[in-house]
Design a protein around this motif. Structure first.
Motif, PDB file in Angstrom:
ATOM      1  N   PRO A 110      -1.617  87.544  -1.177  1.00 52.74           N
ATOM      2  CA  PRO A 110      -2.941  87.350  -0.569  1.00 52.74           C
ATOM      3  C   PRO A 110      -3.855  86.420  -1.361  1.00 52.74           C
ATOM      4  O   PRO A 110      -4.775  85.830  -0.793  1.00 52.74           O
ATOM      5  N   ALA A 111      -3.595  86.293  -2.685  1.00 50.55           N
ATOM      6  CA  ALA A 111      -4.451  85.418  -3.494  1.00 50.55           C
ATOM      7  C   ALA A 111      -4.418  83.980  -2.999  1.00 50.55           C
ATOM      8  O   ALA A 111      -5.358  83.211  -3.239  1.00 50.55           O
ATOM      9  N   LEU A 112      -3.343  83.607  -2.307  1.00 51.27           N
ATOM     10  CA  LEU A 112      -3.233  82.238  -1.803  1.00 51.27           C
ATOM     11  C   LEU A 112      -4.361  81.923  -0.826  1.00 51.27           C
ATOM     12  O   LEU A 112      -4.888  80.816  -0.812  1.00 51.27           O
ATOM     13  N   SER A 113      -4.735  82.918  -0.023  1.00 46.85           N
ATOM     14  CA  SER A 113      -5.823  82.705   0.936  1.00 46.85           C
ATOM     15  C   SER A 113      -7.133  82.457   0.224  1.00 46.85           C
ATOM     16  O   SER A 113      -7.928  81.584   0.624  1.00 46.85           O
ATOM     17  N   ARG A 114      -7.369  83.208  -0.851  1.00 41.77           N
ATOM     18  CA  ARG A 114      -8.609  83.027  -1.604  1.00 41.77           C
ATOM     19  C   ARG A 114      -8.665  81.646  -2.246  1.00 41.77           C
ATOM     20  O   ARG A 114      -9.723  81.006  -2.264  1.00 41.77           O
ATOM     21  N   MET A 115      -7.523  81.184  -2.754  1.00 48.01           N
ATOM     22  CA  MET A 115      -7.500  79.907  -3.458  1.00 48.01           C
ATOM     23  C   MET A 115      -7.545  78.699  -2.519  1.00 48.01           C
ATOM     24  O   MET A 115      -8.100  77.653  -2.872  1.00 48.01           O
ATOM     25  N   THR A 116      -6.932  78.826  -1.342  1.00 49.98           N
ATOM     26  CA  THR A 116      -6.779  77.666  -0.464  1.00 49.98           C
ATOM     27  C   THR A 116      -7.575  77.761   0.832  1.00 49.98           C
ATOM     28  O   THR A 116      -7.794  76.742   1.487  1.00 49.98           O
ATOM     29  N   GLY A 117      -7.973  78.983   1.207  1.00 48.30           N
ATOM     30  CA  GLY A 117      -8.682  79.148   2.473  1.00 48.30           C
ATOM     31  C   GLY A 117      -7.750  79.318   3.660  1.00 48.30           C
ATOM     32  O   GLY A 117      -8.190  79.624   4.771  1.00 48.30           O
ATOM     33  N   TYR A 118      -6.437  79.121   3.434  1.00 48.65           N
ATOM     34  CA  TYR A 118      -5.453  79.272   4.518  1.00 48.65           C
ATOM     35  C   TYR A 118      -4.811  80.658   4.443  1.00 48.65           C
ATOM     36  O   TYR A 118      -4.507  81.151   3.354  1.00 48.65           O
ATOM     37  N   THR A 119      -4.586  81.273   5.582  1.00 51.94           N
ATOM     38  CA  THR A 119      -3.949  82.586   5.628  1.00 51.94           C
ATOM     39  C   THR A 119      -2.454  82.440   5.373  1.00 51.94           C
ATOM     40  O   THR A 119      -1.895  81.346   5.534  1.00 51.94           O
ATOM     41  N   PRO A 120      -1.780  83.540   4.987  1.00 55.20           N
ATOM     42  CA  PRO A 120      -0.320  83.480   4.811  1.00 55.20           C
ATOM     43  C   PRO A 120       0.399  82.966   6.047  1.00 55.20           C
ATOM     44  O   PRO A 120       1.376  82.226   5.947  1.00 55.20           O
ATOM     45  N   GLU A 121      -0.111  83.341   7.231  1.00 51.99           N
ATOM     46  CA  GLU A 121       0.529  82.893   8.473  1.00 51.99           C
ATOM     47  C   GLU A 121       0.428  81.374   8.625  1.00 51.99           C
ATOM     48  O   GLU A 121       1.326  80.726   9.178  1.00 51.99           O
TER      49      GLU A 121
END
Length: 361
Positions: A235-246
């Motif tokens: 989930p940290a990827l969403s915080r860093m990039t603004g894009y959801t895992p999907e």
């Protein structure tokens, strides 16, 4: 007497002497003999006393029962073999009658429950120390089996209280053989799965703990397959990039929002990593465009675990160092500005450290 086995000759001779003495009975007797090749034969012999030329004599009627005796011996050997297997089996075997009373328990029941087979024999389910929540299910299963001759119920699980007071789990398979005259009962094979279930619970707890750590970690984790398809992202990827895992799934490398100047070097490092199973690359920096349009700088470490059956992918751990990079750049700018001011100053500038030593002049 030549056809009588040496082990039997004395007994046969004594039997004839008793008959000649008037001690005759009409019973048949098994006799072990030998044929002309020395092979053992079995016969049933019946003697009839009579008088021959004025002297007492015995007429013997002999019936070959070798095949029957050998078949009986084979049956006994099989029974003994089966009994040995059952008595030494690690799993347990129970046989219930149509009223669900225990007719037979294998010795392994003592190891599993702490109670001897004798203590179980004659008991009904209510006396099995079954967990109250599981007893209705057990009785229902036995009732279902009883109503279906030949039916089988597999892998049903129940808890029971061991003699030491602990609760144990068993997994069982039952078959209705009440109609089989050789058995006349419901046969249940079972084994203790307590350690297995405890191991599964521990594994699940560890997985949940690891999942919680990954999902709440400030740093990110992403796993690629050999074609760089995204298999997992934290989930940290969403915080860093603004894009959801999907939104990350299914993206090819060319579609990653990486700065054009960084994409080719990043792909080159990944290719290098992919070519060496088990290898690691560290401190790889790249700029990535956030969904809000800003550029962020990430620092990553990757490891090739494609051949690890638990992972089967390239694992990349990364964290956002944008603020650090900006601070470094600001520091450089300030240093350059300070250096320029010093070098252009008309006054003499001397810098001393805490001990009074000159560090710059």
């Amino acid at each position: 007497m030549d056809l009588v086995h040496p082990d039997e000759r004395q007994a046969v001779w004594e039997r004839y002497q008793r008959i000649l003495a008037g001690e005759w009975t009409p019973d048949t007797a098994p006799i072990k003999g030998v044929d002309v090749n020395g092979q053992t034969l079995w016969s049933e012999i019946r003697e009839i006393p009579f008088t021959w030329q004025g002297r007492p004599a015995v007429m013997s009627l002999i019936h070959d029962v070798t095949d029957r005796v050998r078949a009986e011996e084979e049956r006994k050997e099989k029974e003994e073999r089966l009994r040995t297997i059952v008595e030494n089996a690690w799993d347990g075997i129970s046989i219930f009658d149509e009223d669900f009373r225990v007719q037979f328990e294998s010795p392994s029941i003592a190891r599993m429950t702490g109670y001897t087979p004798e203590e179980w024999t004659g008991s009904r389910p209510e006396a099995f120390n079954v967990h109250p929540d599981d007893l209705p299910s057990l009785v229902s299963t036995l009732e279902s089996l009883k109503g279906q001759p030949g039916a089988v119920v597999r892998d049903f699980k129940i808890r029971y209280r061991h003699r030491d007071g602990s609760w144990r789990w068993i997994e069982a398979t039952g078959r209705n053989l009440l109609h089989d005259p050789r058995v006349k009962g419901i046969v249940v094979n079972f084994h203790d799965i307590t350690d297995k279930l405890l191991g599964e619970e521990e594994r699940k707890e560890k997985e949940e703990r690891l999942r919680a750590i990954v999902e709440n970690a400030w740093d990110g984790v992403i796993i690629f397959d050999e074609n760089y398809g995204v298999l997992f992202e934290s989930p940290a990827l969403s915080r860093m990039t603004g894009y959801t895992p999907e939104e990350w799934k299914g993206r090819s490398p060319a579609e990653w929002p990486v700065h054009p100047d960084d994409l080719s070097p990043i792909l080159s490092r990944l290719e290098e990593l992919k070519s060496r199973p088990g290898s690691t690359i560290s401190n790889v920096r790249m700029r990535l465009r956030h969904k809000d349009g800003s550029w962020r700088t990430l620092e990553a470490t990757g490891r090739n675990l494609v051949q690890d059956p638990r992972v089967k992918g390239i694992v990349v751990n990364f964290h956002d160092i944008t603020d650090n990079v900006k601070a470094e750049e600001a520091l450089k700018v300030n240093e350059e500005r300070f250096r320029t001011l010093i070098e252009r100053a008309t006054d003499v500038v001397i810098v001393l450290d805490a001990t009074g030593k000159i560090t710059y002049q």
